[in-house]
Motif scaffolding. Structure first.
Motif, PDB file in Angstrom:
ATOM      1  N   GLU A   1      41.196 -10.967  72.242  1.00 32.23           N
ATOM      2  CA  GLU A   1      41.560 -11.537  73.546  1.00 32.23           C
ATOM      3  C   GLU A   1      41.107 -12.991  73.670  1.00 32.23           C
ATOM      4  O   GLU A   1      41.844 -13.849  74.155  1.00 32.23           O
ATOM      5  CB  GLU A   1      40.948 -10.701  74.668  1.00 32.23           C
ATOM      6  CG  GLU A   1      41.501  -9.301  74.749  1.00 32.23           C
ATOM      7  CD  GLU A   1      40.746  -8.441  75.747  1.00 32.23           C
ATOM      8  OE1 GLU A   1      39.840  -8.975  76.427  1.00 32.23           O
ATOM      9  OE2 GLU A   1      41.066  -7.253  75.846  1.00 32.23           O
ATOM     10  N   LYS A   2      39.906 -13.280  73.190  1.00 30.59           N
ATOM     11  CA  LYS A   2      39.399 -14.646  73.276  1.00 30.59           C
ATOM     12  C   LYS A   2      40.256 -15.597  72.440  1.00 30.59           C
ATOM     13  O   LYS A   2      40.583 -16.706  72.875  1.00 30.59           O
ATOM     14  CB  LYS A   2      37.946 -14.675  72.787  1.00 30.59           C
ATOM     15  CG  LYS A   2      37.318 -16.043  72.863  1.00 30.59           C
ATOM     16  CD  LYS A   2      35.898 -16.033  72.373  1.00 30.59           C
ATOM     17  CE  LYS A   2      35.317 -17.431  72.408  1.00 30.59           C
ATOM     18  NZ  LYS A   2      34.006 -17.500  71.816  1.00 30.59           N
TER      19      LYS A   2
ATOM     20  N   ARG B   1      43.491 -16.306  74.275  1.00 30.34           N
ATOM     21  CA  ARG B   1      43.295 -17.267  75.372  1.00 30.34           C
ATOM     22  C   ARG B   1      43.189 -18.687  74.829  1.00 30.34           C
ATOM     23  O   ARG B   1      43.769 -19.632  75.376  1.00 30.34           O
ATOM     24  CB  ARG B   1      42.036 -16.911  76.165  1.00 30.34           C
ATOM     25  CG  ARG B   1      42.209 -15.732  77.092  1.00 30.34           C
ATOM     26  CD  ARG B   1      41.046 -15.635  78.073  1.00 30.34           C
ATOM     27  NE  ARG B   1      39.758 -15.588  77.387  1.00 30.34           N
ATOM     28  CZ  ARG B   1      39.021 -14.504  77.201  1.00 30.34           C
ATOM     29  NH1 ARG B   1      39.449 -13.343  77.656  1.00 30.34           N
ATOM     30  NH2 ARG B   1      37.864 -14.567  76.578  1.00 30.34           N
ATOM     31  N   GLU B   2      42.416 -18.846  73.734  1.00 32.06           N
ATOM     32  CA  GLU B   2      42.278 -20.174  73.133  1.00 32.06           C
ATOM     33  C   GLU B   2      43.611 -20.687  72.609  1.00 32.06           C
ATOM     34  O   GLU B   2      43.947 -21.872  72.759  1.00 32.06           O
ATOM     35  CB  GLU B   2      41.259 -20.131  71.993  1.00 32.06           C
ATOM     36  CG  GLU B   2      39.824 -20.001  72.451  1.00 32.06           C
ATOM     37  CD  GLU B   2      38.859 -19.893  71.288  1.00 32.06           C
ATOM     38  OE1 GLU B   2      39.297 -19.916  70.119  1.00 32.06           O
ATOM     39  OE2 GLU B   2      37.650 -19.795  71.558  1.00 32.06           O
TER      40      GLU B   2
ATOM     41  N   SER C   1      45.690 -21.888  75.548  1.00 37.55           N
ATOM     42  CA  SER C   1      45.218 -23.173  76.091  1.00 37.55           C
ATOM     43  C   SER C   1      45.576 -24.323  75.156  1.00 37.55           C
ATOM     44  O   SER C   1      45.970 -25.404  75.615  1.00 37.55           O
ATOM     45  CB  SER C   1      43.707 -23.121  76.348  1.00 37.55           C
ATOM     46  OG  SER C   1      43.001 -23.050  75.134  1.00 37.55           O
TER      47      SER C   1
END
Length: 183
Positions: A113-114, A117-118, A121
């Motif tokens: 998930e991280k 997200r990165e 972005s």
């Protein structure tokens, strides 16, 4: 006193072979000198090598080993192994697969998930940069660059002592002038 395991006669013969240093002179220094010389002699006798070789003869490998036979045995062993492998392969090819080769396992990541997200972005930032670059107007014009380059070429031709271009181009130009004059 008798030594264990040895009869008395053997012990006496062993003692009779030993040399007993008997002083032949009453002079202490002379007697010591002879004793040292005798000790040196006994050391040389002990370290002396035999004059007759009593070792067994050398063994030569090419006489004791049959290398041709050994080589043949290795070739037979290799052939047997190759036949065994051929049989295994033919059995595998002849029969259908026994196992299930499908893998339904889904890889799991602790930071999935991280990372997503990165990634989102970063893609948003890239889109913003692309938008700003597309809205930006150039400071220099291509037409002005081309005009400057033409001026540079004219100046270079005026300054040069010899005409520009290779010898082949000069010949072609000269041939073109001759052809035009003949007409």
């Amino acid at each position: 006193m008798e030594t264990p395991g040895r009869p008395e006669t053997v012990r006496l013969t062993m003692q009779s072979r030993e040399y007993k240093f008997l002083p032949s002179s009453r002079n202490k220094y002379l007697q010591e000198k002879w004793k040292k010389a005798y000790d040196v002699h006994r050391g040389k006798v002990k370290s002396m090598k035999p004059t007759i070789c009593i070792n067994p003869p050398k063994n030569f490998d090419h006489l004791t080993l049959s290398l041709k036979n050994k080589q043949h045995q290795e070739a037979v062993k290799i052939q047997r192994e190759n036949d065994r492998l051929k049989k295994k392969i033919s059995d595998i090819m002849a029969t259908p697969g026994r196992g299930d080769n499908r893998n339904d396992y889904e890889k799991k990541s602790l930071h999935k998930e991280k990372r997503q997200r990165e990634l989102i972005s970063i893609s948003k930032q890239n889109q913003m940069i692309q938008f700003r670059l597309s809205q930006c107007k150039p400071h220099c014009s291509a037409r002005k660059w081309h005009e400057d380059w033409l001026n540079t070429l004219k100046l270079r031709d005026r300054i040069g002592h010899y005409p520009r271009g290779s010898a082949k181009q000069q010949k072609e130009q000269d041939n073109g002038k001759v052809d035009s004059k003949e007409k």
